[in-house]
Design a protein around this motif. Structure first.
Motif, mmCIF file in Angstrom:
data_model
loop_
_atom_site.group_PDB
_atom_site.id
_atom_site.type_symbol
_atom_site.label_atom_id
_atom_site.label_comp_id
_atom_site.label_asym_id
_atom_site.label_seq_id
_atom_site.Cartn_x
_atom_site.Cartn_y
_atom_site.Cartn_z
ATOM 1 N N SER A 137 1.181 -1.166 -0.047
ATOM 2 C CA SER A 137 0.116 0.077 -0.113
ATOM 3 C C SER A 137 0.936 1.088 0.006
ATOM 4 O O SER A 137 1.903 1.385 0.381
ATOM 5 C CB SER A 137 -0.811 0.401 1.029
ATOM 6 N N ASP A 138 0.488 2.466 -0.786
ATOM 7 C CA ASP A 138 0.948 3.734 -0.562
ATOM 8 C C ASP A 138 0.351 4.227 0.908
ATOM 9 O O ASP A 138 0.861 5.542 0.977
ATOM 10 C CB ASP A 138 0.195 5.145 -1.605
ATOM 11 N N VAL A 139 -0.354 3.976 1.348
ATOM 12 C CA VAL A 139 -0.617 4.248 2.688
ATOM 13 C C VAL A 139 0.586 3.113 3.799
ATOM 14 O O VAL A 139 0.203 1.938 4.220
ATOM 15 C CB VAL A 139 -1.949 3.656 3.460
ATOM 16 N N PRO A 140 1.363 4.440 4.885
ATOM 17 C CA PRO A 140 2.844 3.938 4.755
ATOM 18 C C PRO A 140 2.447 2.542 6.736
ATOM 19 O O PRO A 140 3.270 1.799 6.207
ATOM 20 C CB PRO A 140 3.840 4.695 6.134
ATOM 21 N N ARG A 141 0.775 2.668 6.893
ATOM 22 C CA ARG A 141 1.141 2.213 8.136
ATOM 23 C C ARG A 141 -0.357 0.721 7.635
ATOM 24 O O ARG A 141 -1.324 0.454 8.794
ATOM 25 C CB ARG A 141 0.364 2.457 9.332
ATOM 26 N N CYS A 148 2.311 -8.087 4.936
ATOM 27 C CA CYS A 148 3.213 -9.142 4.226
ATOM 28 C C CYS A 148 4.555 -8.282 4.420
ATOM 29 O O CYS A 148 5.380 -8.751 3.325
ATOM 30 C CB CYS A 148 2.716 -8.832 2.773
ATOM 31 N N GLU A 149 5.279 -7.281 4.701
ATOM 32 C CA GLU A 149 6.436 -6.745 4.569
ATOM 33 C C GLU A 149 6.989 -6.484 3.503
ATOM 34 O O GLU A 149 8.214 -6.830 3.160
ATOM 35 C CB GLU A 149 7.014 -7.501 5.865
ATOM 36 N N ALA A 150 5.957 -5.739 1.967
ATOM 37 C CA ALA A 150 6.388 -5.857 0.815
ATOM 38 C C ALA A 150 6.303 -4.235 0.391
ATOM 39 O O ALA A 150 5.484 -3.954 -0.619
ATOM 40 C CB ALA A 150 5.822 -7.154 0.029
ATOM 41 N N PRO A 151 6.783 -3.029 1.278
ATOM 42 C CA PRO A 151 6.297 -1.966 1.513
ATOM 43 C C PRO A 151 6.673 -1.625 -0.117
ATOM 44 O O PRO A 151 6.454 -0.030 -0.682
ATOM 45 C CB PRO A 151 6.613 -0.879 2.360
ATOM 46 N N PHE A 152 8.197 -1.509 -0.481
ATOM 47 C CA PHE A 152 9.267 -1.587 -1.099
ATOM 48 C C PHE A 152 8.301 -1.387 -2.772
ATOM 49 O O PHE A 152 8.695 -0.946 -4.042
ATOM 50 C CB PHE A 152 10.339 -1.931 -2.134
ATOM 51 N N LEU A 153 7.411 -2.664 -2.973
ATOM 52 C CA LEU A 153 6.317 -2.421 -4.136
ATOM 53 C C LEU A 153 5.661 -0.930 -4.052
ATOM 54 O O LEU A 153 5.343 -1.501 -5.940
ATOM 55 C CB LEU A 153 5.485 -4.008 -3.980
ATOM 56 N N GLN A 259 -2.252 -4.567 -4.430
ATOM 57 C CA GLN A 259 -2.244 -3.071 -4.415
ATOM 58 C C GLN A 259 -3.528 -2.846 -3.624
ATOM 59 O O GLN A 259 -5.271 -2.695 -3.974
ATOM 60 C CB GLN A 259 -1.873 -1.643 -5.173
ATOM 61 N N HIS A 260 -3.308 -2.975 -1.985
ATOM 62 C CA HIS A 260 -4.556 -3.004 -1.239
ATOM 63 C C HIS A 260 -5.137 -1.450 -0.619
ATOM 64 O O HIS A 260 -3.782 -0.834 0.487
ATOM 65 C CB HIS A 260 -4.148 -3.773 -0.302
ATOM 66 N N CYS A 261 -5.605 -0.460 -1.131
ATOM 67 C CA CYS A 261 -5.594 1.041 -0.672
ATOM 68 C C CYS A 261 -6.890 1.372 -1.041
ATOM 69 O O CYS A 261 -6.918 0.933 -2.306
ATOM 70 C CB CYS A 261 -3.845 1.577 -0.566
ATOM 71 N N PRO A 262 -7.736 2.456 -0.543
ATOM 72 C CA PRO A 262 -8.389 2.787 -1.625
ATOM 73 C C PRO A 262 -8.328 4.114 -2.818
ATOM 74 O O PRO A 262 -6.751 3.903 -2.694
ATOM 75 C CB PRO A 262 -9.027 3.957 -0.319
ATOM 76 N N ALA A 263 -8.659 3.942 -3.854
ATOM 77 C CA ALA A 263 -8.675 4.855 -4.560
ATOM 78 C C ALA A 263 -7.714 6.675 -4.466
ATOM 79 O O ALA A 263 -6.920 6.664 -5.301
ATOM 80 C CB ALA A 263 -9.615 4.529 -5.796
ATOM 81 N N GLN A 291 1.273 -5.314 -13.456
ATOM 82 C CA GLN A 291 1.812 -4.699 -14.337
ATOM 83 C C GLN A 291 3.023 -5.142 -13.251
ATOM 84 O O GLN A 291 4.317 -5.930 -14.128
ATOM 85 C CB GLN A 291 1.803 -3.023 -14.126
ATOM 86 N N LEU A 292 3.281 -5.229 -11.776
ATOM 87 C CA LEU A 292 4.571 -5.418 -10.928
ATOM 88 C C LEU A 292 4.668 -7.246 -11.702
ATOM 89 O O LEU A 292 5.877 -7.901 -11.570
ATOM 90 C CB LEU A 292 4.073 -5.693 -10.196
ATOM 91 N N MET A 293 3.535 -7.751 -11.270
ATOM 92 C CA MET A 293 3.613 -9.640 -11.967
ATOM 93 C C MET A 293 4.591 -9.440 -13.378
ATOM 94 O O MET A 293 5.252 -10.852 -13.364
ATOM 95 C CB MET A 293 2.297 -10.216 -11.048
ATOM 96 N N LEU A 294 3.206 -8.695 -14.238
ATOM 97 C CA LEU A 294 4.159 -8.619 -15.628
ATOM 98 C C LEU A 294 5.865 -8.940 -16.005
ATOM 99 O O LEU A 294 6.852 -9.037 -16.819
ATOM 100 C CB LEU A 294 3.263 -7.818 -16.451
ATOM 101 N N HIS A 295 6.021 -7.215 -15.623
ATOM 102 C CA HIS A 295 7.835 -6.993 -15.194
ATOM 103 C C HIS A 295 8.446 -8.196 -14.445
ATOM 104 O O HIS A 295 9.695 -8.107 -14.773
ATOM 105 C CB HIS A 295 7.896 -5.094 -14.490
ATOM 106 N N ARG A 296 7.515 -8.923 -12.968
ATOM 107 C CA ARG A 296 8.669 -9.509 -12.894
ATOM 108 C C ARG A 296 8.907 -10.781 -13.935
ATOM 109 O O ARG A 296 9.617 -11.465 -13.838
ATOM 110 C CB ARG A 296 7.051 -10.467 -11.153
ATOM 111 N N ALA A 297 7.855 -10.868 -14.394
ATOM 112 C CA ALA A 297 7.774 -12.479 -15.710
ATOM 113 C C ALA A 297 9.234 -12.253 -16.135
ATOM 114 O O ALA A 297 9.692 -13.367 -17.252
ATOM 115 C CB ALA A 297 6.845 -12.651 -16.116
#
Length: 319
Positions: A137-141, A148-153, A259-263, A291-297
């Motif tokens: 999420s773009d919301v830090p907290r 999930c400990e993946a804020p770098f995404l 990405q789990h956050c409001p619009a 897009q992240l999954m496509l780029h990961r591939a």
């Protein structure tokens, strides 16, 4: 505690033999023997009591870095016979190898990926099974970042000055630098004045985007063609092959990225904000996760098992 009284000792009574004289008074004639050194079990001379007391105050002789030296000056004994004594030196070490990508990630403070959430796998070939899910999420907290400990995404993740170098088709050979993916993405709408976004945080970049007039916005997103193409280019620059972040993205394996956050907390791209996340209620399209999954591939070693499934929901080049 018994004591022997002073004075003459009583004479032995009749019938009782007189005690033998003390051993030290005994005179035994024997051939004179030459003194010999006592031998230990391994054939070395056994240390005397004085030697053992002195040994307690000397460095241990088995330690290569603690050879016993002169008690007066503390110099080490030369390990090579005949060499001059000198100051203690550190053992020779090899030059450290270049840090691995994983070590670089750790040094950058990016947490290592560890799947803590699973979901039912929607892919036909995996029907009935489960697969890891990595939310961000773009919301830090936000709870997704905590669990999930993946804020770098997330696009707002701060990469520091010059964290992203983006070259646009409009200005080939003249890359622009940004500290986060959100600032880089917003700058594609105003590439002629993109330097205004160089040092902005993700939130600041979004605010500048709101303030700028639609007349200043470039419809072709710096030559990337639109929002989808611009975001693809930004993610490719952020997770460039061979970088620490790319290794971290690959480390998510075949996990579904969400990405789990409001619009309201994500990029406002001409009314398409709800497309980039799940909108916090599952109704969003999760384009950023796609897009992240496509780029990961496309990365070396990256999982490509989602590509066919994703193709059913979004075109890889246009969205």
């Amino acid at each position: 505690d018994a004591k022997v009284a002073d004075g003459p000792q009583p004479q032995a009574s009749e019938g009782v033999k007189k005690p033998a004289p003390p051993a030290e008074d005994a005179r035994v004639e024997a051939p004179e023997a030459k003194p010999t050194e006592a031998k230990s079990e391994v054939g070395e001379p056994a240390p005397s009591a004085d030697d053992r007391r002195a040994e307690d105050h000397r460095p241990h002789s088995d330690d290569p870095d603690c050879k016993a030296g002169s008690a007066g000056n503390g110099e080490l004994e030369a390990q090579t016979k005949g060499a001059e004594p000198g100051p203690k030196t550190q053992p020779e070490t090899k030059d450290p190898a270049a840090p691995t990508v994983e070590e670089a990630v750790e040094a950058a403070g990016i947490p290592s990926y560890q799947a803590k959430v699973v979901m039912l796998d929607p892919r036909p070939a995996k029907e009935g099974g489960t697969v890891g899910l990595v939310g961000f999420s773009d919301v830090p907290r936000d709870v997704a970042n905590k669990v999930c400990e993946a804020p770098f995404l997330a696009n707002h993740f701060d990469l520091g000055p010059k964290g992203i170098s983006l070259e646009a088709p409009e200005t080939l050979g003249d890359p622009r630098e940004f500290s986060n993916a959100e600032a880089a993405f917003q700058a594609t709408k105003y590439w002629r004045i993109s330097k205004q976004f160089h040092e902005l945080s993700g939130l600041e970049a979004r605010e500048v985007n709101r303030r700028l007039s639609s007349a200043e916005r470039e419809s072709d997103f710096a030559g990337f063609g639109g929002t989808w193409g611009a975001m693809r280019a930004v993610l490719a620059a952020k997770f460039a092959a061979g970088s620490a972040l790319a290794a971290q993205l690959v480390a998510t394996g075949d996990a579904f990225l969400l990405q789990h956050c409001p619009a309201s907390a994500v990029s406002d791209a001409g009314g398409e904000a709800h497309m980039w996340s799940n909108n916090f209620d599952g109704e969003g399209k999760n384009w950023l996760g796609y897009q992240l999954m496509l780029h990961r591939a496309r990365l070396p070693g990256g999982d490509a098992s989602w590509s066919a499934w994703l193709a059913g929901g979004a075109h890889a080049r246009s969205g």
